[in-house]
Design a protein around this motif. Sequence first.
Motif, mmCIF file in Angstrom:
data_model
loop_
_atom_site.group_PDB
_atom_site.id
_atom_site.type_symbol
_atom_site.label_atom_id
_atom_site.label_comp_id
_atom_site.label_asym_id
_atom_site.label_seq_id
_atom_site.Cartn_x
_atom_site.Cartn_y
_atom_site.Cartn_z
ATOM 1 N N PHE A 165 39.520 17.903 25.496
ATOM 2 C CA PHE A 165 38.975 18.721 24.399
ATOM 3 C C PHE A 165 40.065 19.652 23.871
ATOM 4 C CE2 PHE A 165 36.102 22.212 22.899
ATOM 5 C CZ PHE A 165 35.448 21.464 21.953
ATOM 6 N N GLU A 166 40.118 19.783 22.522
ATOM 7 C CA GLU A 166 41.259 20.490 21.939
ATOM 8 C C GLU A 166 40.947 21.907 21.476
ATOM 9 O OE1 GLU A 166 42.331 17.977 18.757
ATOM 10 O OE2 GLU A 166 43.076 16.387 20.062
ATOM 11 N N TYR A 167 39.666 22.296 21.514
ATOM 12 C CA TYR A 167 39.302 23.589 20.915
ATOM 13 C C TYR A 167 38.853 24.568 22.005
ATOM 14 C CZ TYR A 167 39.155 20.430 16.980
ATOM 15 O OH TYR A 167 39.473 19.492 16.048
ATOM 16 N N PHE A 168 38.608 25.813 21.559
ATOM 17 C CA PHE A 168 38.134 26.834 22.490
ATOM 18 C C PHE A 168 36.800 27.365 21.965
ATOM 19 C CE2 PHE A 168 42.777 26.764 22.793
ATOM 20 C CZ PHE A 168 42.874 26.335 24.110
ATOM 21 N N PRO A 169 35.689 26.947 22.572
ATOM 22 C CA PRO A 169 34.368 27.108 21.953
ATOM 23 C C PRO A 169 33.898 28.545 21.769
ATOM 24 C CG PRO A 169 34.253 25.694 23.902
ATOM 25 C CD PRO A 169 35.639 26.177 23.809
ATOM 26 N N LEU A 170 34.315 29.490 22.582
ATOM 27 C CA LEU A 170 33.773 30.840 22.416
ATOM 28 C C LEU A 170 34.590 31.690 21.450
ATOM 29 C CD1 LEU A 170 32.201 32.014 25.767
ATOM 30 C CD2 LEU A 170 31.182 30.895 23.827
ATOM 31 N N ARG A 171 35.604 31.106 20.823
ATOM 32 C CA ARG A 171 36.295 31.835 19.767
ATOM 33 C C ARG A 171 35.376 31.965 18.567
ATOM 34 N NH1 ARG A 171 42.678 30.107 19.457
ATOM 35 N NH2 ARG A 171 43.202 30.876 21.529
ATOM 36 N N LYS A 172 35.513 33.082 17.851
ATOM 37 C CA LYS A 172 34.577 33.351 16.765
ATOM 38 C C LYS A 172 34.695 32.328 15.636
ATOM 39 C CE LYS A 172 32.813 37.270 18.224
ATOM 40 N NZ LYS A 172 31.464 37.317 18.726
ATOM 41 N N ASP A 173 35.847 31.703 15.469
ATOM 42 C CA ASP A 173 36.005 30.758 14.364
ATOM 43 C C ASP A 173 35.580 29.343 14.745
ATOM 44 O OD1 ASP A 173 38.062 30.390 16.094
ATOM 45 O OD2 ASP A 173 39.650 30.957 14.705
ATOM 46 N N PHE A 174 35.031 29.162 15.933
ATOM 47 C CA PHE A 174 34.543 27.839 16.344
ATOM 48 C C PHE A 174 33.087 27.706 15.909
ATOM 49 C CE2 PHE A 174 32.728 24.801 19.357
ATOM 50 C CZ PHE A 174 33.696 23.809 19.342
ATOM 51 N N PRO A 175 32.738 26.645 15.153
ATOM 52 C CA PRO A 175 31.346 26.518 14.707
ATOM 53 C C PRO A 175 30.401 26.254 15.869
ATOM 54 C CG PRO A 175 32.622 24.595 14.062
ATOM 55 C CD PRO A 175 33.592 25.557 14.642
ATOM 56 N N LEU A 176 29.167 26.756 15.739
ATOM 57 C CA LEU A 176 28.199 26.645 16.838
ATOM 58 C C LEU A 176 27.961 25.198 17.240
ATOM 59 C CD1 LEU A 176 26.079 27.924 18.717
ATOM 60 C CD2 LEU A 176 24.440 27.679 16.883
ATOM 61 N N MET A 177 27.847 24.317 16.245
ATOM 62 C CA MET A 177 27.544 22.927 16.566
ATOM 63 C C MET A 177 28.800 22.131 16.908
ATOM 64 S SD MET A 177 24.470 22.500 16.859
ATOM 65 C CE MET A 177 24.342 20.726 16.960
ATOM 66 N N GLY A 178 29.928 22.788 17.003
ATOM 67 C CA GLY A 178 31.143 22.100 17.403
ATOM 68 C C GLY A 178 31.782 21.353 16.255
ATOM 69 N N ILE A 179 32.830 20.644 16.557
ATOM 70 C CA ILE A 179 33.536 19.870 15.555
ATOM 71 C C ILE A 179 33.123 18.424 15.730
ATOM 72 C CG2 ILE A 179 35.833 19.185 14.778
ATOM 73 C CD1 ILE A 179 36.420 22.243 15.501
ATOM 74 N N PRO A 180 32.470 17.830 14.708
ATOM 75 C CA PRO A 180 31.924 16.481 14.897
ATOM 76 C C PRO A 180 33.008 15.488 15.312
ATOM 77 C CG PRO A 180 31.144 17.441 12.848
ATOM 78 C CD PRO A 180 32.182 18.373 13.388
ATOM 79 N N GLY A 181 32.691 14.701 16.312
ATOM 80 C CA GLY A 181 33.628 13.684 16.777
ATOM 81 C C GLY A 181 34.706 14.203 17.701
ATOM 82 N N SER A 182 34.678 15.505 18.029
ATOM 83 C CA SER A 182 35.759 16.016 18.879
ATOM 84 C C SER A 182 35.578 15.598 20.332
ATOM 85 C CB SER A 182 35.848 17.535 18.769
ATOM 86 O OG SER A 182 34.634 18.123 19.147
#
Lengths: 160, 149
Positions: free
Chosen positions: A137-154
């Motif tokens: 996984f490439e993102y950090f989910p609790l950062r404020k700029d991360f969308p709640l539903m995640g990044i589709p296909g990530s």
Amino acid sequence: MNNLVVEKLKARFGESKIEASEFRGEFTLVVPKEIIVEVCRFLKEDDELKFDLLADLCGIDMNTPMKRFGVIYNLYSLKNKQRIRLKSFVEEEDPKLPTVTSVWGTANWHERETFDMFGIVFEGHPDLRRVYMPEEFEYFPLRKDFPLMGIPGSIPLPKK
Amino acid sequence: MPMGISCCAIEMMAFAGPRFDVSRFGSEVFRFSPRQSDVMIVAGTTTYKMAKVVRKIYDQMPDPKWVIAMGVCTSSGGMYRTYSVVQGIDQFLPVDLYVSGCPPRPDNLINALMKLQTMVQKGQSRGGSPNYGGNPGKDKPEPLPAVTG
């Protein structure tokens, strides 16, 4: 007790380094990241203070241009039945802090969790891998700029 | 195959236990090996990380096989509308029956199981992968009769 902590820390690390505040009976210290390990070790090993339990370590995203990320250390002294909160902030471009795993072994997984959720790197950590999210996984989910539903296909799903 | 992932699994245990006693309806044994199972009850919130495991266990079950999605979390993600939860296990598994409830009552799960038995009896569900049922010459198997009742 809180005054004693501040006095001792200021005597040891200098007046300007320690920033203390109290809000509704909760005592907080803000410490620069360079001396966080020494402060932690001092609080743990001082005979009068003995903050020997790291109750929690977590991250925070302030979503501000300066000092965006922070790490919060909640300490407890079994001897004095006293709680204290330490905070340390880092910049967005350089989200790195020294690890406190050498002070409390508990910090190991807590720092991994904080890394997993916020992308804060703990330098010197023995095994800084993700805990909750998949390894790739490439993102950090609790950062404020991360969308709640995640990044589709990530995160790939198995084929039907 | 009791795929108990979270709190629905407690209701699934009640469903097998003496009070509700699913064995009255001709389905008694919980097998903890996928190789001895024919129905997988997915009971609980399925995260993306867990999805791979669920799929792997499903793939290890011998044909014919069926899947019951127990509870809203498995059926649609339920209250977990977040990045980490699969919004319905039918994205990666062929589901035969969805059971509503959060968690469903054990009676509801018994009802689902009896419904599945009826579906199998009437030939409305072949079970397993869409290609199961022979006919290697045909691309697709015959369409199933409509489900009624």
